[in-house]
Scaffold this active site. Structure first.
Site, PDB file in Angstrom:
ATOM      1  N   ASN A  83       0.835  -1.190   0.000  1.00  0.00           N
ATOM      2  CA  ASN A  83       0.000   0.000   0.000  1.00  0.00           C
ATOM      3  C   ASN A  83       0.881   1.256   0.000  1.00  0.00           C
ATOM      4  O   ASN A  83       2.110   1.168  -0.044  1.00  0.00           O
ATOM      5  CB  ASN A  83      -0.952  -0.029   1.198  1.00  0.00           C
ATOM      6  CG  ASN A  83      -2.282   0.614   0.899  1.00  0.00           C
ATOM      7  OD1 ASN A  83      -2.352   1.608   0.188  1.00  0.00           O
ATOM      8  ND2 ASN A  83      -3.342   0.043   1.444  1.00  0.00           N
ATOM      9  N   HIS A 113      23.529  -0.287  11.717  1.00  0.00           N
ATOM     10  CA  HIS A 113      24.716   0.493  12.035  1.00  0.00           C
ATOM     11  C   HIS A 113      25.326  -0.062  13.320  1.00  0.00           C
ATOM     12  O   HIS A 113      24.598  -0.540  14.198  1.00  0.00           O
ATOM     13  CB  HIS A 113      24.359   1.964  12.199  1.00  0.00           C
ATOM     14  CG  HIS A 113      23.734   2.530  10.955  1.00  0.00           C
ATOM     15  ND1 HIS A 113      24.480   2.869   9.854  1.00  0.00           N
ATOM     16  CD2 HIS A 113      22.450   2.772  10.625  1.00  0.00           C
ATOM     17  CE1 HIS A 113      23.675   3.312   8.903  1.00  0.00           C
ATOM     18  NE2 HIS A 113      22.433   3.251   9.345  1.00  0.00           N
ATOM     19  N   GLY A 140      -0.641  -1.316   8.788  1.00  0.00           N
ATOM     20  CA  GLY A 140      -0.064  -0.018   8.471  1.00  0.00           C
ATOM     21  C   GLY A 140       0.897   0.495   9.530  1.00  0.00           C
ATOM     22  O   GLY A 140       0.749   0.243  10.716  1.00  0.00           O
ATOM     23  N   THR A 163      10.962  -6.680  16.371  1.00  0.00           N
ATOM     24  CA  THR A 163      12.374  -6.770  16.722  1.00  0.00           C
ATOM     25  C   THR A 163      12.844  -8.217  16.895  1.00  0.00           C
ATOM     26  O   THR A 163      14.033  -8.451  17.076  1.00  0.00           O
ATOM     27  CB  THR A 163      12.667  -6.000  18.030  1.00  0.00           C
ATOM     28  OG1 THR A 163      11.882  -6.575  19.079  1.00  0.00           O
ATOM     29  CG2 THR A 163      12.334  -4.516  17.881  1.00  0.00           C
ATOM     30  N   LYS A 164      11.888  -9.155  16.885  1.00  0.00           N
ATOM     31  CA  LYS A 164      12.205 -10.584  17.026  1.00  0.00           C
ATOM     32  C   LYS A 164      11.358 -11.370  16.031  1.00  0.00           C
ATOM     33  O   LYS A 164      10.279 -10.924  15.628  1.00  0.00           O
ATOM     34  CB  LYS A 164      11.918 -11.077  18.441  1.00  0.00           C
ATOM     35  CG  LYS A 164      12.824 -10.447  19.474  1.00  0.00           C
ATOM     36  CD  LYS A 164      12.582 -11.013  20.851  1.00  0.00           C
ATOM     37  CE  LYS A 164      13.562 -10.330  21.809  1.00  0.00           C
ATOM     38  NZ  LYS A 164      13.298 -10.599  23.176  1.00  0.00           N
ATOM     39  N   ARG A 178       4.788  -8.544  19.927  1.00  0.00           N
ATOM     40  CA  ARG A 178       4.769  -9.853  20.588  1.00  0.00           C
ATOM     41  C   ARG A 178       3.483 -10.587  20.206  1.00  0.00           C
ATOM     42  O   ARG A 178       2.473  -9.968  19.854  1.00  0.00           O
ATOM     43  CB  ARG A 178       4.924  -9.731  22.088  1.00  0.00           C
ATOM     44  CG  ARG A 178       3.902  -8.867  22.761  1.00  0.00           C
ATOM     45  CD  ARG A 178       4.323  -8.539  24.196  1.00  0.00           C
ATOM     46  NE  ARG A 178       3.623  -7.414  24.731  1.00  0.00           N
ATOM     47  CZ  ARG A 178       3.902  -6.135  24.489  1.00  0.00           C
ATOM     48  NH1 ARG A 178       4.890  -5.825  23.712  1.00  0.00           N
ATOM     49  NH2 ARG A 178       3.196  -5.174  25.033  1.00  0.00           N
TER      50      ARG A 178
END
Length: 186
Positions: A83, A113, A140, A163-164, A178
């Protein structure tokens, strides 16, 4: 090893390298042409996307605006929809399976980084691939961090920061994202 080979292998590389800079310029030009095309120029859009992604897959549907670093590191399954306002930083492979739906404003990152400020001051970076399996829906404004795998059939709620890794067949949301429940649970 060239800087491009380093980038693709996930080791520290210099993104200001001439070859990589040139390739990003090509991708940005193609993204700009795509984003400036009109809704009635469907054939032109397909042509631009095939060149950007270096694929013959024509079952990709992307709503402008779209931005990426290289394009050729993004691998599409069939019937993939992105989208409005999606960004994919594809310094490493981003794999999108079949029937993947990506909501507006989703960002997918492979670039990383260094955490160490002395290393970061060198302006070198690394990359880690992202894999989004078949039948996944990303809500979204979701952000997918480098190195993430999202399992088949999962749904990621809007505005999540992943993040996991996310297992298959679940609904997951939040910051950090989660698992909330299985897809087939009420």
């Amino acid at each position: 090893m060239t800087e491009k080979e380093k980038m693709l292998s996930g080791t520290l590389y210099n993104p200001a390298n001439k070859e990589l800079t040139r390739e990003r310029e090509v991708a940005r030009k193609l993204c700009r042409q795509f984003n400036q095309s009109t809704e009635t120029e469907k054939k032109l859009r397909v042509k631009i996307l095939k060149e950007l992604f270096q694929t013959e897959n024509s079952s990709i549907w992307i709503e402008p605006s779209f931005k990426c670093d290289y394009g050729y590191n993004i691998k599409f399954g069939h019937k993939v929809f992105l989208n409005f306002d999606c960004v994919i930083l594809d310094t490493c492979e981003v794999s999108l399976g079949d029937n993947v739906m990506i909501g507006p404003g989703v960002h997918i990152y492979t670039a990383q980084h260094p955490i160490n400020p002395i290393e970061r001051a060198t302006w070198q970076e690394t990359a880690a691939p992202v894999s989004i399996r078949d039948n996944v829906w990303l809500g979204g404004n979701t952000t997918i961090c480098p190195g993430i795998n999202i399992g088949e059939g999962s749904v990621i709620g809007a505005a999540s920061v992943v993040t996991k890794d996310i297992p298959p067949g679940v609904v997951a949301a939040g910051n950090p994202c989660r698992v909330i429940r299985k897809v087939d649970e009420k």
